[in-house]
Design a protein around this motif. Sequence first.
Motif, PDB file in Angstrom:
ATOM      1  N   ASP A 133      29.193   1.493  50.176  1.00 48.46           N
ATOM      2  CA  ASP A 133      30.400   2.188  50.630  1.00 48.46           C
ATOM      3  C   ASP A 133      30.535   3.656  50.297  1.00 48.46           C
ATOM      4  O   ASP A 133      31.452   4.340  50.922  1.00 48.46           O
ATOM      5  CB  ASP A 133      31.521   1.464  49.660  1.00 48.46           C
ATOM      6  N   ASP A 134      29.426   4.204  49.647  1.00 45.14           N
ATOM      7  CA  ASP A 134      29.331   5.664  49.455  1.00 45.14           C
ATOM      8  C   ASP A 134      29.009   6.209  50.786  1.00 45.14           C
ATOM      9  O   ASP A 134      27.941   5.911  51.318  1.00 45.14           O
ATOM     10  CB  ASP A 134      28.315   5.947  48.245  1.00 45.14           C
ATOM     11  N   GLU A 135      29.890   6.920  51.498  1.00 45.32           N
ATOM     12  CA  GLU A 135      29.732   7.503  52.820  1.00 45.32           C
ATOM     13  C   GLU A 135      28.473   8.512  52.856  1.00 45.32           C
ATOM     14  O   GLU A 135      27.936   8.413  53.651  1.00 45.32           O
ATOM     15  CB  GLU A 135      30.902   8.122  53.413  1.00 45.32           C
ATOM     16  N   ASP A 136      28.401   9.169  52.007  1.00 43.53           N
ATOM     17  CA  ASP A 136      27.235  10.023  52.042  1.00 43.53           C
ATOM     18  C   ASP A 136      25.795   9.428  52.104  1.00 43.53           C
ATOM     19  O   ASP A 136      24.908   9.567  52.704  1.00 43.53           O
ATOM     20  CB  ASP A 136      26.897  11.175  50.735  1.00 43.53           C
ATOM     21  N   LEU A 137      25.687   8.369  51.203  1.00 40.91           N
ATOM     22  CA  LEU A 137      24.452   7.456  51.085  1.00 40.91           C
ATOM     23  C   LEU A 137      24.232   6.800  52.306  1.00 40.91           C
ATOM     24  O   LEU A 137      23.200   6.725  52.885  1.00 40.91           O
ATOM     25  CB  LEU A 137      24.595   6.620  49.843  1.00 40.91           C
ATOM     26  N   ALA A 138      25.334   6.132  52.903  1.00 40.90           N
ATOM     27  CA  ALA A 138      25.262   5.503  53.908  1.00 40.90           C
ATOM     28  C   ALA A 138      24.752   6.461  55.210  1.00 40.90           C
ATOM     29  O   ALA A 138      23.966   6.035  56.114  1.00 40.90           O
ATOM     30  CB  ALA A 138      26.615   4.785  54.494  1.00 40.90           C
ATOM     31  N   GLN A 139      25.258   7.540  55.432  1.00 40.15           N
ATOM     32  CA  GLN A 139      25.013   8.349  56.282  1.00 40.15           C
ATOM     33  C   GLN A 139      23.358   9.031  56.219  1.00 40.15           C
ATOM     34  O   GLN A 139      22.726   8.996  57.262  1.00 40.15           O
ATOM     35  CB  GLN A 139      25.755   9.947  56.077  1.00 40.15           C
ATOM     36  N   GLU A 140      23.067   9.052  54.911  1.00 39.13           N
ATOM     37  CA  GLU A 140      21.379   9.502  54.717  1.00 39.13           C
ATOM     38  C   GLU A 140      20.377   8.327  55.143  1.00 39.13           C
ATOM     39  O   GLU A 140      19.700   8.438  55.849  1.00 39.13           O
ATOM     40  CB  GLU A 140      21.303   9.595  53.009  1.00 39.13           C
ATOM     41  N   ILE A 141      21.184   6.978  54.882  1.00 36.26           N
ATOM     42  CA  ILE A 141      20.240   5.956  55.276  1.00 36.26           C
ATOM     43  C   ILE A 141      20.129   5.697  57.005  1.00 36.26           C
ATOM     44  O   ILE A 141      19.119   5.551  57.390  1.00 36.26           O
ATOM     45  CB  ILE A 141      20.944   4.769  54.681  1.00 36.26           C
ATOM     46  N   HIS A 142      21.313   6.037  57.472  1.00 36.22           N
ATOM     47  CA  HIS A 142      21.617   6.009  58.761  1.00 36.22           C
ATOM     48  C   HIS A 142      20.745   6.933  59.437  1.00 36.22           C
ATOM     49  O   HIS A 142      19.953   6.624  60.237  1.00 36.22           O
ATOM     50  CB  HIS A 142      22.818   6.154  59.328  1.00 36.22           C
ATOM     51  N   MET A 143      20.505   8.316  58.995  1.00 35.84           N
ATOM     52  CA  MET A 143      19.652   9.318  59.636  1.00 35.84           C
ATOM     53  C   MET A 143      18.224   9.206  59.192  1.00 35.84           C
ATOM     54  O   MET A 143      17.357   9.294  60.172  1.00 35.84           O
ATOM     55  CB  MET A 143      20.018  10.483  58.973  1.00 35.84           C
ATOM     56  N   HIS A 144      17.855   8.376  58.263  1.00 40.85           N
ATOM     57  CA  HIS A 144      16.424   7.947  57.949  1.00 40.85           C
ATOM     58  C   HIS A 144      16.141   7.006  58.912  1.00 40.85           C
ATOM     59  O   HIS A 144      15.303   6.951  59.575  1.00 40.85           O
ATOM     60  CB  HIS A 144      16.372   7.612  56.665  1.00 40.85           C
ATOM     61  N   LEU A 145      16.983   6.066  59.016  1.00 39.22           N
ATOM     62  CA  LEU A 145      16.414   4.719  59.852  1.00 39.22           C
ATOM     63  C   LEU A 145      16.456   5.462  61.410  1.00 39.22           C
ATOM     64  O   LEU A 145      15.561   5.063  62.299  1.00 39.22           O
ATOM     65  CB  LEU A 145      17.500   3.761  60.139  1.00 39.22           C
ATOM     66  N   GLN A 146      17.397   6.598  61.739  1.00 37.54           N
ATOM     67  CA  GLN A 146      17.357   7.231  63.260  1.00 37.54           C
ATOM     68  C   GLN A 146      15.891   7.847  63.249  1.00 37.54           C
ATOM     69  O   GLN A 146      15.176   7.874  64.431  1.00 37.54           O
ATOM     70  CB  GLN A 146      18.461   8.145  63.513  1.00 37.54           C
ATOM     71  N   SER A 147      15.542   8.606  62.298  1.00 37.92           N
ATOM     72  CA  SER A 147      14.148   9.319  62.343  1.00 37.92           C
ATOM     73  C   SER A 147      13.088   8.095  62.510  1.00 37.92           C
ATOM     74  O   SER A 147      12.097   8.758  62.998  1.00 37.92           O
ATOM     75  CB  SER A 147      14.051  10.215  61.017  1.00 37.92           C
ATOM     76  N   LEU A 148      13.225   7.079  61.759  1.00 44.05           N
ATOM     77  CA  LEU A 148      12.081   6.248  61.674  1.00 44.05           C
ATOM     78  C   LEU A 148      12.084   5.783  63.515  1.00 44.05           C
ATOM     79  O   LEU A 148      10.879   5.466  63.818  1.00 44.05           O
ATOM     80  CB  LEU A 148      12.255   5.038  60.965  1.00 44.05           C
ATOM     81  N   SER A 149      13.231   5.600  63.880  1.00 49.70           N
ATOM     82  CA  SER A 149      13.283   5.111  65.475  1.00 49.70           C
ATOM     83  C   SER A 149      12.565   6.086  66.252  1.00 49.70           C
ATOM     84  O   SER A 149      11.865   5.791  67.266  1.00 49.70           O
ATOM     85  CB  SER A 149      14.688   4.621  65.857  1.00 49.70           C
ATOM     86  N   LEU A 150      12.793   7.400  65.949  1.00 50.06           N
ATOM     87  CA  LEU A 150      12.264   8.575  66.744  1.00 50.06           C
ATOM     88  C   LEU A 150      10.812   8.515  66.713  1.00 50.06           C
ATOM     89  O   LEU A 150      10.093   8.739  67.649  1.00 50.06           O
ATOM     90  CB  LEU A 150      12.919   9.744  66.284  1.00 50.06           C
ATOM     91  N   LEU A 151      10.209   8.451  65.446  1.00 49.03           N
ATOM     92  CA  LEU A 151       8.887   8.436  65.211  1.00 49.03           C
ATOM     93  C   LEU A 151       8.139   7.500  66.004  1.00 49.03           C
ATOM     94  O   LEU A 151       7.155   7.698  66.432  1.00 49.03           O
ATOM     95  CB  LEU A 151       8.686   8.368  63.629  1.00 49.03           C
ATOM     96  N   HIS A 152       8.842   6.191  65.772  1.00 51.50           N
ATOM     97  CA  HIS A 152       8.144   4.848  66.647  1.00 51.50           C
ATOM     98  C   HIS A 152       8.029   5.365  68.054  1.00 51.50           C
ATOM     99  O   HIS A 152       7.173   5.042  68.599  1.00 51.50           O
ATOM    100  CB  HIS A 152       9.185   3.776  66.190  1.00 51.50           C
ATOM    101  N   GLU A 153       9.389   5.609  68.515  1.00 49.54           N
ATOM    102  CA  GLU A 153       9.186   6.237  70.176  1.00 49.54           C
ATOM    103  C   GLU A 153       8.105   7.128  70.430  1.00 49.54           C
ATOM    104  O   GLU A 153       7.599   7.031  71.505  1.00 49.54           O
ATOM    105  CB  GLU A 153      10.606   6.588  70.518  1.00 49.54           C
ATOM    106  N   ILE A 154       7.981   8.226  69.715  1.00 50.54           N
ATOM    107  CA  ILE A 154       6.799   9.185  70.025  1.00 50.54           C
ATOM    108  C   ILE A 154       5.475   8.556  69.837  1.00 50.54           C
ATOM    109  O   ILE A 154       4.685   8.805  70.854  1.00 50.54           O
ATOM    110  CB  ILE A 154       7.055  10.359  68.907  1.00 50.54           C
ATOM    111  N   HIS A 155       5.209   7.692  68.842  1.00 49.82           N
ATOM    112  CA  HIS A 155       4.086   7.125  68.419  1.00 49.82           C
ATOM    113  C   HIS A 155       3.705   6.121  69.966  1.00 49.82           C
ATOM    114  O   HIS A 155       2.646   5.958  70.524  1.00 49.82           O
ATOM    115  CB  HIS A 155       4.164   6.528  67.327  1.00 49.82           C
ATOM    116  N   ASP A 156       4.767   5.400  70.217  1.00 49.01           N
ATOM    117  CA  ASP A 156       4.849   4.427  71.602  1.00 49.01           C
ATOM    118  C   ASP A 156       4.543   5.303  72.685  1.00 49.01           C
ATOM    119  O   ASP A 156       3.621   4.708  73.678  1.00 49.01           O
ATOM    120  CB  ASP A 156       5.790   3.660  71.604  1.00 49.01           C
ATOM    121  N   SER A 157       4.782   6.534  72.765  1.00 49.76           N
ATOM    122  CA  SER A 157       4.743   7.097  74.028  1.00 49.76           C
ATOM    123  C   SER A 157       3.362   7.738  74.339  1.00 49.76           C
ATOM    124  O   SER A 157       3.000   8.024  75.348  1.00 49.76           O
ATOM    125  CB  SER A 157       5.789   8.226  74.205  1.00 49.76           C
ATOM    126  N   ARG A 158       2.555   7.628  73.353  1.00 47.83           N
ATOM    127  CA  ARG A 158       1.309   8.502  73.337  1.00 47.83           C
ATOM    128  C   ARG A 158       0.244   7.444  73.944  1.00 47.83           C
ATOM    129  O   ARG A 158      -0.107   6.481  74.367  1.00 47.83           O
ATOM    130  CB  ARG A 158       0.607   8.803  71.988  1.00 47.83           C
TER     131      ARG A 158
END
Length: 158
Positions: A133-158
């Motif tokens: 329920d802590d909005e700042d923490l929730a946002q940080e988690i969301h950003m981290h998960l998005q970065s993991l998703s982007l890393l996964h997409e970059i890795h898959d495109s190679r």
Amino acid sequence: MPEFSRADDTFHHVPVLMPGPPGALPPPEIIDDAIKKLRAILYPSQGPNSKGYKHTDLNLVLRGRLELTLAFLWLYAGEGYTEWGKKADIITKSAGKGAWTSCQLHQWTIAFMKDSANLPNAEYGKFTESILDDEDLAQEIHMHLQSLSLLHEIHDSR
């Protein structure tokens, strides 16, 4: 029926001493009175012409602690008011608990005998908010998960 706080209140441990010299055990009259009070809390009567007892709305943690206390006092009284520590150890071991619970049982019991409104309540269930329920923490988690998703997409495109 004595006034006592419900399971949603916190247990405030106040160091208590029984009358007499330091380390003195409570006299049988106090033990017997505590047993009666615990039975009234755990198993309130439906009335003079009824069998059984009324349901109480105690939470499971508080009920368990009160039942341990009652079992301890029953055993202690039933075996001649001797070997206080040994009886507490027997009860806690029979409940699958260890030395810490035995020490807590001593404190709960003495506190209750000094003041029957002093019940061993727990903090469980007091916290109604999730850490998410802590909005700042929730946002940080969301950003981290998005970065993991982007890393996964970059890795898959190679």
